[in-house]
Design an enzyme around this catalytic site. Structure first.
Site, PDB file in Angstrom:
ATOM      1  N   GLU A  19       0.956  -1.558  -0.225  1.00 60.34           N
ATOM      2  CA  GLU A  19       0.034  -0.263   0.034  1.00 60.34           C
ATOM      3  C   GLU A  19       0.667   1.477  -0.463  1.00 60.34           C
ATOM      4  O   GLU A  19       0.481   2.894   0.111  1.00 60.34           O
ATOM      5  CB  GLU A  19      -0.884  -0.043   0.926  1.00 60.34           C
ATOM      6  CG  GLU A  19      -1.642  -1.448   1.560  1.00 60.34           C
ATOM      7  CD  GLU A  19      -2.840  -1.681   0.728  1.00 60.34           C
ATOM      8  OE1 GLU A  19      -2.783  -0.149  -0.777  1.00 60.34           O
ATOM      9  OE2 GLU A  19      -4.254  -1.901   0.868  1.00 60.34           O
ATOM     10  N   TYR A  41     -16.469  16.346  16.220  1.00 59.28           N
ATOM     11  CA  TYR A  41     -15.262  16.382  16.428  1.00 59.28           C
ATOM     12  C   TYR A  41     -14.696  15.654  15.084  1.00 59.28           C
ATOM     13  O   TYR A  41     -13.303  15.302  15.295  1.00 59.28           O
ATOM     14  CB  TYR A  41     -15.246  14.953  17.499  1.00 59.28           C
ATOM     15  CG  TYR A  41     -15.571  15.959  18.748  1.00 59.28           C
ATOM     16  CD1 TYR A  41     -14.170  16.614  19.500  1.00 59.28           C
ATOM     17  CD2 TYR A  41     -16.419  16.172  19.366  1.00 59.28           C
ATOM     18  CE1 TYR A  41     -13.795  17.497  20.361  1.00 59.28           C
ATOM     19  CE2 TYR A  41     -16.094  16.379  20.768  1.00 59.28           C
ATOM     20  CZ  TYR A  41     -15.170  17.418  21.025  1.00 59.28           C
ATOM     21  OH  TYR A  41     -15.132  18.299  22.247  1.00 59.28           O
TER      22      TYR A  41
END
Length: 213
Positions: A71, A117
């Site tokens: 990745e 948040y």
């Protein structure tokens, strides 16, 4: 001054302890000058060896250490997008991965502004179209997205997030998992979302990427 290798290993242990990195899934990296230190392929984040990291240049060329996670193009893409990014976290966390299998809320964010948040710590999180793990074209598409972001969901795969420090990237990953759990718990209900004005004000105050959707 902390050691970036030690910080990376500690972050892996924390994410594994939280259950956000099942088995040998997930990979972490930090940028140090013009190099990327990344977990090796098949690494268990619960047991990362600070002295056993792979070393790449910013283009993704393997310079030293064991074979890197496949990745690595995703990590390189975030570092190319913004030199302020100094750490990248890619996970297969259950709830965020489940949301990656659903239609996105908007073009710019798969996840709506459910909580302050999420907007403050993560920001808009686009859904990147599916590609096999490690696909360089997918990473290139992520690098070229024409709006600011520090997080994305890879379709049918999981979250990838960046931050100016490893601690900030980990906190964003935890927050994305939490808001994803809330979204799934709400199911087919129509929740009250933060208004564009509310979300925009938070984005501006906390320097978090949030824009018109």
């Amino acid at each position: 001054m902390t050691d970036p290798r030690t910080d990376l290993a500690a972050a892996g242990a924390r994410l594994a302890a939280l259950g956000l990195s099942p088995g040998s899934s997930g990979n972490l990296s930090v940028r140090v000058d013009d190099h990327i230190l990344i977990t090796p392929t098949g690494a268990d984040l619960a047991e990362v060896d600070p002295d056993g990291l792979s070393v790449l240049d910013l283009a993704g060329t393997h310079l030293d250490g064991p074979r890197p996670s496949k990745e690595f193009p995703l990590h390189s893409a975030f570092y190319r997008r913004d030199p302020g990014n100094r750490a990248v976290v890619h996970l297969h966390a259950r709830n965020a991965t489940a949301v990656s299998c659903l239609p996105p809320w908007s073009v710019r964010s798969a996840v709506p502004p459910l909580t302050p948040y999420f907007v403050m710590r993560v920001g808009q999180t686009p859904l990147v179209p599916y590609a096999p793990p490690g696909d360089a074209d997918q990473a290139g598409g992520l690098a070229r997205l024409p709006f600011p972001l520090r997080a994305a969901l890879l379709q049918n795969h999981g979250p990838v997030l960046a931050g100016p420090t490893m601690a900030r990237a980990v906190d964003a990953a935890v927050e994305l998992e939490e808001v994803s759990a809330l979204l799934l718990a709400l199911g087919e209900r129509s929740p009250r979302l933060l208004t564009p004005e509310e979300a925009g004000a938070l984005g501006a105050k906390y320097d978090s990427p949030w824009g018109e959707n």
